[in-house]
Design a protein around this motif. Sequence first.
Motif, short mmCIF file in Angstrom:
data_model
loop_
_atom_site.label_atom_id
_atom_site.label_comp_id
_atom_site.label_asym_id
_atom_site.label_seq_id
_atom_site.Cartn_x
_atom_site.Cartn_y
_atom_site.Cartn_z
N SER A 195 0.85 -1.25 0.09
CA SER A 195 -0.12 -0.14 -0.08
C SER A 195 0.88 1.28 -0.13
O SER A 195 1.71 1.33 0.81
CB SER A 195 -0.91 0.14 1.16
N GLU B 219 1.95 -5.98 -9.28
CA GLU B 219 0.96 -6.05 -10.49
C GLU B 219 1.68 -6.24 -11.82
O GLU B 219 2.72 -6.22 -12.10
CB GLU B 219 0.30 -4.42 -10.18
N TYR C 71 -4.82 1.06 -11.88
CA TYR C 71 -5.37 2.11 -11.39
C TYR C 71 -6.76 2.43 -11.87
O TYR C 71 -7.65 2.70 -11.03
CB TYR C 71 -4.49 3.51 -11.59
N ARG D 18 -8.92 0.07 -12.67
CA ARG D 18 -9.83 -0.88 -11.96
C ARG D 18 -10.14 -0.18 -10.63
O ARG D 18 -11.20 -0.31 -10.32
CB ARG D 18 -9.12 -2.14 -11.76
N GLU D 19 -9.42 0.45 -9.79
CA GLU D 19 -9.28 1.09 -8.41
C GLU D 19 -10.63 2.10 -8.78
O GLU D 19 -11.61 2.15 -7.85
CB GLU D 19 -8.33 1.64 -8.08
N LEU E 219 -14.21 2.37 -7.01
CA LEU E 219 -14.43 3.63 -6.19
C LEU E 219 -15.96 4.15 -6.19
O LEU E 219 -16.28 4.75 -5.34
CB LEU E 219 -13.35 4.62 -6.18
N PRO F 136 -12.32 -2.01 -0.32
CA PRO F 136 -10.97 -1.89 -1.05
C PRO F 136 -10.12 -0.98 -0.32
O PRO F 136 -10.57 -0.01 -0.06
CB PRO F 136 -11.32 -1.66 -2.35
N ARG F 137 -8.79 -1.17 0.04
CA ARG F 137 -8.00 -0.39 0.43
C ARG F 137 -7.90 1.10 -0.21
O ARG F 137 -7.58 2.10 0.47
CB ARG F 137 -6.48 -0.86 0.46
N PHE F 138 -8.13 0.94 -1.69
CA PHE F 138 -8.05 2.40 -2.31
C PHE F 138 -9.26 3.25 -1.95
O PHE F 138 -8.86 4.57 -1.81
CB PHE F 138 -8.29 1.98 -3.85
#
Length: 472
Positions: free
Chosen positions: A29, A119, A204, A206-207, A211, A231-233
């Motif tokens: 992270s 990744e 990114y 996908r994050e 979101l 999700p951590r994001f």
Amino acid sequence: MRIQQTIIALFVTSLFLLLPQHKGVLASSTFKLQKGKTLIYGHNLNEGDIGVPGLVFINKRGMFKTGRTWSEIITRSRVNPSSHTWISRYGSVTFNNFGKDFPDGGMNEAGLFIWEANEEADYPKNDSLPKLNQMNWMQYILDNYSTTEEAIRSASEFEIDGWSWHFFVGDAGGNTAAIAFINGEVVVHTGDEMPVPALFNAPYDRELELLKYFRGFGGEYQPDETDPNVPRFVRTAVMIDNYQKEDDPIDYGFYMLKTLRVFDDPEWSILFDAENRMVYFRTRMNPERKTLVMDEIDFSNNEPAQVMNIATAFSGNILSMFVPYSKSIMQDFIRFELLPILPTDFITHGDLSRKAFTERIVNHTDSYTDSTNHFFKGTWESIRTGDENELHFLIEFEVEGNAVKAVISLDGSDEHYKVDNLRMSGNQFCFTFQTKSGKILEVKGTISDDEMRVNLLGIEKSFGDYCLKRTH
């Protein structure tokens, strides 16, 4: 050769899949926390309680280095070697577990930060570009650049090899980027395309897709920052929004790292305070908070690089715990700490024994001090053309070990001016110097065999182009 390189890359990528498995393996992270005068870059490393070893390096400016590809390190025949060289412009603090100048991440004295995350990656192939492995490329960035924009540009200027990573970059101005290599192309998110300054172990784009399903970002799901199912994001976006100016930024940064852990305590938790030039870290094995004040570090090349084992049981300011780097330190680290956690096939698949693998990692820096690589060394004198208004000057490059020092003298004067801000990449270099009257001048040049061509620049004008010859 390309088929062999592809096989190597696929095998290296599989390394981490072969490590002892745990739900938290492969998780890392990275984020930026910025509000008011606060500018923090944070990183967690989760590797499933395998006890990831590491060394903390203080890297010096003004050091000559030679590049390495990963394939040349791990194959008996040294496939696809690098021929790139450079002289470091900046010093840095890095966290490494694969050898000197092979960092996982770090920050330089100009405030430029870079870190990796596992990744999928498909690095572009281009035989016309200089070659570096992905760790060496990160060190090159820290050695040479001060801005995120420069790091982004560098991604297209090298052929990178190694296993699959994408990268988070941030600078002293708070400008960030996520750099990925997808389908053989460099893919960058920065500025408005990077609304959440964070990077994890998913693309990114996908994050961003995930979101939008959460409240506050266009959706209906409640984004509880402490819920591991979120999700951590998303949780990072929430925690960044929730940060208040009255919160202690370091305590809050470590709170974020603790909250972002994946099933277990992270192997490493690290904060770089780019505003106050401080480093804070702790490990799962030694949770005491350690600090490093970058303004207390001598980044000059008067002394060699310094190193400290990340597992050192100590708290508080750790500068006194650093010792001069030596190959014996690296050899013991590889032999007793790194090799025990690596799968045997990872070490031997390039037809190297464990001993040979260790020697490759330990000795890859020998070329730094090989005088036959110091093509720039010597005294260079400008050629007189008969123009009475033309400047005449000498440039001298000296190398001790791999520490490079340079001086310049003008118009045949016995007074030498010390060179500052020296940087060299390949055969191109630049530096500045200040005259006795206080005038700051910049020299940009290119070296070809025994000929040097330079442009002498002032603050507002050019003093012309010159040709210099090596005299000795």
